[in-house]
Design a protein around this motif. Structure first.
Motif, PDB file in Angstrom:
ATOM      1  N   HIS A   1       2.722   8.666  -5.673  1.00  0.00           N
ATOM      2  CA  HIS A   1       1.196   8.373  -5.809  1.00  0.00           C
ATOM      3  C   HIS A   1       0.873   8.995  -7.147  1.00  0.00           C
ATOM      4  CE1 HIS A   1      -2.885   9.195  -4.809  1.00  0.00           C
ATOM      5  NE2 HIS A   1      -2.779  10.379  -5.629  1.00  0.00           N
TER       6      HIS A   1
ATOM      7  N   GLN B   1       5.155  17.646   2.074  1.00  0.00           N
ATOM      8  CA  GLN B   1       4.537  16.370   1.381  1.00  0.00           C
ATOM      9  C   GLN B   1       3.307  16.902   0.670  1.00  0.00           C
ATOM     10  OE1 GLN B   1       6.114  13.511   0.956  1.00  0.00           O
ATOM     11  NE2 GLN B   1       7.764  14.481   2.080  1.00  0.00           N
TER      12      GLN B   1
ATOM     13  N   LEU C   1      -1.007  10.680   7.153  1.00  0.00           N
ATOM     14  CA  LEU C   1      -1.115  10.692   8.327  1.00  0.00           C
ATOM     15  C   LEU C   1      -0.490   9.625   9.180  1.00  0.00           C
ATOM     16  CD1 LEU C   1      -2.845  12.201  10.799  1.00  0.00           C
ATOM     17  CD2 LEU C   1      -4.695  10.719  10.256  1.00  0.00           C
TER      18      LEU C   1
ATOM     19  N   GLU D   1      -8.771   9.808   0.362  1.00  0.00           N
ATOM     20  CA  GLU D   1      -8.854   9.049   1.618  1.00  0.00           C
ATOM     21  C   GLU D   1      -7.420   8.165   1.731  1.00  0.00           C
ATOM     22  OE1 GLU D   1     -12.008   7.788   3.004  1.00  0.00           O
ATOM     23  OE2 GLU D   1     -11.265   6.029   3.789  1.00  0.00           O
TER      24      GLU D   1
ATOM     25  N   ALA E   1       6.216  11.795  -1.345  1.00  0.00           N
ATOM     26  CA  ALA E   1       4.878  10.815  -1.159  1.00  0.00           C
ATOM     27  C   ALA E   1       4.032  11.082  -2.647  1.00  0.00           C
ATOM     28  CB  ALA E   1       4.093  11.000   0.000  1.00  0.00           C
TER      29      ALA E   1
ATOM     30  N   TYR F   1       0.613  -1.119   0.037  1.00  0.00           N
ATOM     31  CA  TYR F   1       0.107  -0.132  -0.007  1.00  0.00           C
ATOM     32  C   TYR F   1       0.986   1.302  -0.090  1.00  0.00           C
ATOM     33  CZ  TYR F   1       0.934   0.857   5.065  1.00  0.00           C
ATOM     34  OH  TYR F   1       1.263   1.193   6.033  1.00  0.00           O
ATOM     35  N   GLY F   2       0.441   2.521  -0.258  1.00  0.00           N
ATOM     36  CA  GLY F   2       0.853   3.620  -0.552  1.00  0.00           C
ATOM     37  C   GLY F   2       2.343   3.933   0.376  1.00  0.00           C
ATOM     38  N   ARG F   3       2.032   3.860   1.665  1.00  0.00           N
ATOM     39  CA  ARG F   3       3.283   4.147   2.608  1.00  0.00           C
ATOM     40  C   ARG F   3       4.066   2.971   2.570  1.00  0.00           C
ATOM     41  NH1 ARG F   3       3.786   4.256   8.981  1.00  0.00           N
ATOM     42  NH2 ARG F   3       6.148   4.972   8.841  1.00  0.00           N
TER      43      ARG F   3
ATOM     44  N   LEU G   1       6.249   3.573  -0.583  1.00  0.00           N
ATOM     45  CA  LEU G   1       7.079   4.568  -0.355  1.00  0.00           C
ATOM     46  C   LEU G   1       8.447   4.313   0.373  1.00  0.00           C
ATOM     47  CD1 LEU G   1       7.729   7.820  -0.568  1.00  0.00           C
ATOM     48  CD2 LEU G   1       6.410   7.869   1.503  1.00  0.00           C
TER      49      LEU G   1
ATOM     50  N   GLU H   1      -0.598   6.287 -10.089  1.00  0.00           N
ATOM     51  CA  GLU H   1      -1.974   6.547 -10.743  1.00  0.00           C
ATOM     52  C   GLU H   1      -1.506   6.179 -12.247  1.00  0.00           C
ATOM     53  OE1 GLU H   1      -4.805  10.336 -11.037  1.00  0.00           O
ATOM     54  OE2 GLU H   1      -3.039  10.377  -9.743  1.00  0.00           O
TER      55      GLU H   1
ATOM     56  N   ASP I   1      -2.306   7.796   4.223  1.00  0.00           N
ATOM     57  CA  ASP I   1      -0.651   7.196   4.375  1.00  0.00           C
ATOM     58  C   ASP I   1      -0.013   8.523   4.878  1.00  0.00           C
ATOM     59  OD1 ASP I   1      -1.240   4.882   3.050  1.00  0.00           O
ATOM     60  OD2 ASP I   1      -0.897   5.743   0.886  1.00  0.00           O
TER      61      ASP I   1
ATOM     62  N   LEU J   1      -9.368  -1.283  -2.399  1.00  0.00           N
ATOM     63  CA  LEU J   1      -9.277  -0.442  -1.036  1.00  0.00           C
ATOM     64  C   LEU J   1      -9.522  -1.522   0.162  1.00  0.00           C
ATOM     65  CD1 LEU J   1     -11.612   2.702  -1.510  1.00  0.00           C
ATOM     66  CD2 LEU J   1      -9.207   2.663  -1.211  1.00  0.00           C
TER      67      LEU J   1
ATOM     68  N   ARG K   1      -4.529   5.944  10.972  1.00  0.00           N
ATOM     69  CA  ARG K   1      -4.713   6.610   9.759  1.00  0.00           C
ATOM     70  C   ARG K   1      -5.880   7.366   9.978  1.00  0.00           C
ATOM     71  NH1 ARG K   1      -2.414   4.593   5.314  1.00  0.00           N
ATOM     72  NH2 ARG K   1      -4.086   4.917   3.896  1.00  0.00           N
ATOM     73  N   GLY K   2      -6.644   7.451  11.107  1.00  0.00           N
ATOM     74  CA  GLY K   2      -7.752   8.450  11.435  1.00  0.00           C
ATOM     75  C   GLY K   2      -8.762   7.710  10.632  1.00  0.00           C
ATOM     76  N   GLY K   3      -8.742   6.247  10.549  1.00  0.00           N
ATOM     77  CA  GLY K   3      -9.873   5.442  10.003  1.00  0.00           C
ATOM     78  C   GLY K   3      -9.690   5.478   8.435  1.00  0.00           C
ATOM     79  N   ARG K   4      -8.890   5.917   7.857  1.00  0.00           N
ATOM     80  CA  ARG K   4      -8.936   6.171   6.362  1.00  0.00           C
ATOM     81  C   ARG K   4      -8.326   4.986   5.671  1.00  0.00           C
ATOM     82  NH1 ARG K   4      -6.394  12.244   6.687  1.00  0.00           N
ATOM     83  NH2 ARG K   4      -8.154  13.031   8.305  1.00  0.00           N
ATOM     84  N   ALA K   5      -8.879   4.692   4.617  1.00  0.00           N
ATOM     85  CA  ALA K   5      -8.732   3.472   3.970  1.00  0.00           C
ATOM     86  C   ALA K   5      -7.182   3.157   3.456  1.00  0.00           C
ATOM     87  CB  ALA K   5      -9.652   2.897   2.916  1.00  0.00           C
ATOM     88  N   ARG K   6      -6.613   2.188   3.419  1.00  0.00           N
ATOM     89  CA  ARG K   6      -5.368   1.811   2.529  1.00  0.00           C
ATOM     90  C   ARG K   6      -5.694   1.394   1.234  1.00  0.00           C
ATOM     91  NH1 ARG K   6      -1.973  -1.594   7.130  1.00  0.00           N
ATOM     92  NH2 ARG K   6      -0.905   0.187   8.251  1.00  0.00           N
ATOM     93  N   ARG K   7      -4.816   1.780   0.196  1.00  0.00           N
ATOM     94  CA  ARG K   7      -5.213   1.413  -0.977  1.00  0.00           C
ATOM     95  C   ARG K   7      -4.045   0.108  -1.298  1.00  0.00           C
ATOM     96  NH1 ARG K   7      -8.410   2.158  -5.626  1.00  0.00           N
ATOM     97  NH2 ARG K   7      -9.082   3.958  -4.699  1.00  0.00           N
TER      98      ARG K   7
END
Lengths: 109, 202
Positions: free
Chosen positions: A46, B55, B32, B25, A42, A24-26, A29, A50, B30, A62, A69-75
């Protein structure tokens, strides 16, 4: 004909392959930074992801969010058959360019 | 690790304006995660916030950089033409360069709003493009002047409005940049919201 890949695109695709299910993204990276041994923005990763998705070289889904992550989804990303072909092609091109030369280069200049 | 630390809200809002909702999202998640997991504990609030803002700009800048480069190139070409080939009448040249500048800023706003589907990204992209262009075109002008500064060129500079215009005009474009970017943003976000049968993105 397989897509030709830039060096950064190759770094991202190979990182996804190495990370497997955890790509996933992080994580991508971090892997790219480690492999290239330099700081990478980052936004650059990204934008590359894309582009690769647009070319059909990677697919994504997703996942769920975490409190960190504050509840935010990972892709999560996965390299597609077309992406593997493009990587094979990039490797073959590099091999062909280097054929007959000893590495590291010495004594040419 | 700090589960409650949060980056500056305005920076997160800026990121939201420049990304599609789906992309926001995961991209903001990522950032955060990294902010809370390693950057904040290792660097403290101020440096972690600076890291976060830097960033965010890596997400914002790619498209905006292109329009900023175009806008800056227009300024520099116009300046060079005025200095090296001063015309008898500046009116035609002014009209053409103003029209090209406005088109570039509207396009910057359109592009950002089309990409993010958010109207508000239009004025931000317009003013950001103009701001970046102001810095680069002033630097470019200084380089031109450092290389060519014959009395003939100095006459050309005086005839075309002097140094005040060369430095002042690019900086004065930041606010109009927001206005023209807003026009583009209105069009870009509006087009994206059209029903599928008349929306070119479908």
């Amino acid at each position: 004909m397989a897509d030709s890949l830039g060096a950064f695109e190759q770094a991202v695709l190979l990182s996804i392959l190495r990370l497997g299910e955890d790509a996933y993204g992080r994580a991508i990276l971090r892997e790219v930074q480690e492999r290239l041994d330099r700081d990478v923005a980052a936004g650059a990763v990204h934008a590359t992801l894309e582009q690769l998705a647009k070319k059909g070289l990677v697919a994504s889904r997703l996942g769920t969010g975490t409190p960190m992550r504050g509840g935010r989804a990972r892709r999560f990303y996965k390299v597609q058959a077309k992406g593997v072909r493009a990587l094979n092609n990039a490797r073959a091109t590099a091999e062909s360019l280097w054929h007959g030369l000893r590495w590291p280069l010495k004594g040419y200049v | 690790m700090s589960m409650t630390a949060n980056p500056p809200r305005w920076a997160e809002a800026l990121l939201r304006l420049f990304l599609k909702p789906d992309d926001f999202e995961n991209a903001s998640g990522d950032l955060l995660e990294q902010y809370r997991d390693s950057v904040y504990p290792g660097r403290g609030r101020l440096r972690a916030d600076l890291w976060y803002v830097s960033q965010v700009f890596t997400f914002v800048s790619p498209g905006t950089r292109l329009f900023a480069a175009l806008f800056s190139a227009q300024f520099l070409i116009r300046t060079a033409l005025d200095w090296f080939l001063p015309p008898g009448d500046f009116h035609f040249r002014s009209t053409v360069s103003t029209a090209m500048g406005i088109t570039t800023l509207v396009a910057a706003g359109f592009w950002a709003a089309w990409r993010s589907t958010s109207f508000a990204s239009g004025p931000i992209a317009g003013s950001l493009s103009a701001g970046i262009a102001a810095i680069t075109s002033i630097a470019g002008t200084a380089i031109i002047l450092a290389i060519w500064h014959s009395p003939q060129i100095m006459d050309g500079i005086r005839a075309s409005g002097g140094f005040e215009e060369v430095v002042g005009l690019p900086l004065m474009m930041v606010l109009p940049g927001a206005l023209f970017g807003a026009f583009g943003g209105f069009a870009g976000a509006g087009l994206r919201r059209l029903p599928p049968f008349c929306n070119p993105s479908h």
